[in-house]
Design an enzyme around this catalytic site. Sequence first.
Site, PDB file in Angstrom:
ATOM      1  N   LYS A 153       0.811  -1.231   0.000  1.00 48.43           N
ATOM      2  CA  LYS A 153       0.000   0.000   0.000  1.00 48.43           C
ATOM      3  C   LYS A 153       0.841   1.276   0.000  1.00 48.43           C
ATOM      4  O   LYS A 153       2.027   1.269   0.308  1.00 48.43           O
ATOM      5  CB  LYS A 153      -0.957  -0.021   1.193  1.00 48.43           C
ATOM      6  CG  LYS A 153      -2.161  -0.917   0.899  1.00 48.43           C
ATOM      7  CD  LYS A 153      -3.259  -0.800   1.918  1.00 48.43           C
ATOM      8  CE  LYS A 153      -4.432  -1.696   1.479  1.00 48.43           C
ATOM      9  NZ  LYS A 153      -5.441  -1.854   2.522  1.00 48.43           N
ATOM     10  N   ARG A 163      -3.648  -9.891   5.063  1.00 46.05           N
ATOM     11  CA  ARG A 163      -4.085  -9.933   3.651  1.00 46.05           C
ATOM     12  C   ARG A 163      -2.919  -9.440   2.804  1.00 46.05           C
ATOM     13  O   ARG A 163      -2.526  -8.286   2.909  1.00 46.05           O
ATOM     14  CB  ARG A 163      -5.315  -9.038   3.485  1.00 46.05           C
ATOM     15  CG  ARG A 163      -5.897  -9.010   2.078  1.00 46.05           C
ATOM     16  CD  ARG A 163      -7.091  -8.068   2.020  1.00 46.05           C
ATOM     17  NE  ARG A 163      -7.683  -8.012   0.697  1.00 46.05           N
ATOM     18  CZ  ARG A 163      -7.211  -7.285  -0.306  1.00 46.05           C
ATOM     19  NH1 ARG A 163      -6.140  -6.529  -0.148  1.00 46.05           N
ATOM     20  NH2 ARG A 163      -7.802  -7.299  -1.475  1.00 46.05           N
TER      21      ARG A 163
HETATM   22  N1  HH2 Z   1      -7.455  -3.541   0.938  1.00 50.01           N
HETATM   23  C1  HH2 Z   1      -7.803  -3.560  -0.358  1.00 50.01           C
HETATM   24  C2  HH2 Z   1      -8.918  -4.264  -0.791  1.00 50.01           C
HETATM   25  N2  HH2 Z   1      -9.669  -4.978   0.083  1.00 50.01           N
HETATM   26  N3  HH2 Z   1     -10.062  -5.749   2.279  1.00 50.01           N
HETATM   27  C3  HH2 Z   1      -9.742  -5.759   3.579  1.00 50.01           C
HETATM   28  N4  HH2 Z   1     -10.455  -6.475   4.464  1.00 50.01           N
HETATM   29  N5  HH2 Z   1      -8.656  -5.058   4.061  1.00 50.01           N
HETATM   30  C4  HH2 Z   1      -7.879  -4.313   3.231  1.00 50.01           C
HETATM   31  O1  HH2 Z   1      -6.915  -3.678   3.734  1.00 50.01           O
HETATM   32  C5  HH2 Z   1      -8.200  -4.273   1.834  1.00 50.01           C
HETATM   33  C6  HH2 Z   1      -9.323  -5.012   1.391  1.00 50.01           C
HETATM   34  C7  HH2 Z   1      -6.974  -2.787  -1.352  1.00 50.01           C
HETATM   35  O2  HH2 Z   1      -5.935  -3.570  -1.864  1.00 50.01           O
HETATM   36  P1  HH2 Z   1      -5.939  -4.347  -3.273  1.00 50.01           P
HETATM   37  O3  HH2 Z   1      -7.020  -5.386  -3.316  1.00 50.01           O
HETATM   38  O4  HH2 Z   1      -4.602  -4.867  -3.546  1.00 50.01           O
HETATM   39  O5  HH2 Z   1      -6.209  -3.241  -4.358  1.00 50.01           O
HETATM   40  P2  HH2 Z   1      -7.492  -2.802  -5.166  1.00 50.01           P
HETATM   41  O6  HH2 Z   1      -8.548  -2.425  -4.192  1.00 50.01           O
HETATM   42  O7  HH2 Z   1      -7.035  -1.646  -5.984  1.00 50.01           O
HETATM   43  O8  HH2 Z   1      -7.932  -3.968  -5.979  1.00 50.01           O
END
Ligand code: HH2
Length: 277
Positions: free
Chosen positions: A220, A254
């Site tokens: 992040k 995660r």
């Molecule tokens: N962060 C993201 C998405 N979903 N869910 C939970 N429970 N906690 C988190 O910190 C979280 C989440 C964002 O990360 P990522 O899926 O890699 O990116 P994007 O939302 O751009 O797909």
Amino acid sequence: MFLQCGKFRLSLARPLIMGVVNITPDSFSDGGNFTAAKAALAHARQLIAEGADIIDIGGESTRPGSAGVALDEERRRVLPVLEQLAGGPVPLSIDTQKPELMREAIAAGASMINDINALQANEALAAVAHSDVAICLMHMRGTPADMQIDPVYGDVVAEVRAFLDERVCAAHATGIAPDRIVVDPGFGFGKTLEHNLQLLRHLDRFGAAGAIVLAGMSRKGMLGRLTGRDVNDRVFASIAAAVIAVGKGARIVRVHDVAATRDALAVWAAVNPGNYS
Ligand code: HH2
């Protein structure tokens, strides 16, 4: 301590790794790589082979500034991958805010619903209540479109905790048992770097009353700010963040980089066998 997760009952005697599979053209970290279901499937299988305990499948990017995706498109991205992986060795989590997709995903074999909106949408609690899936309730200030525009808190830890306590009570009130509920302070979702650091510094307060805490800091922006590294060059910082989170009581991390996280947490778990039961 256990997490009830569909037909899986996951022991929390050691920290668990949730591996991220994004089927989105615009995810901040791995967007565009797994657009095709085939590639997403291969990626999920690789994360399972590397030691992921849960696979989190997402069809809507939630990166700061993102606009969201229509139900039909999210369904088209997520369900074929879920259907192919269902019945496999690890529980499948679906990262969605949409109650319709929650219901369809549960019917298709999902074991967990991960909602960055903490099941606040109409019908979201009802969609999961009469099932045995685990839920992840995450804190977000605002929406992905506007959340990073000058977020302000008096006491970020207290405010995020109060929000999560309220959502846990709402889940209990619909009959969802505590061993199905995971809480997540939502790193990067409407928080400045200093807010994120406060939350990490005091992460133990979120699990103090027995809640199962998940932390997601992998790749992040907060790690980019601390290291000056681009998104695909944040593995080492992500590992450090995961180990710190687990040291402060997170039961689930995660992450995108499962193999590296797994090795780091194996060392942590060997040194802390009694601290985490
Ligand atoms: N962060 C993201 C998405 N979903 N869910 C939970 N429970 N906690 C988190 O910190 C979280 C989440 C964002 O990360 P990522 O899926 O890699 O990116 P994007 O939302 O751009 O797909």
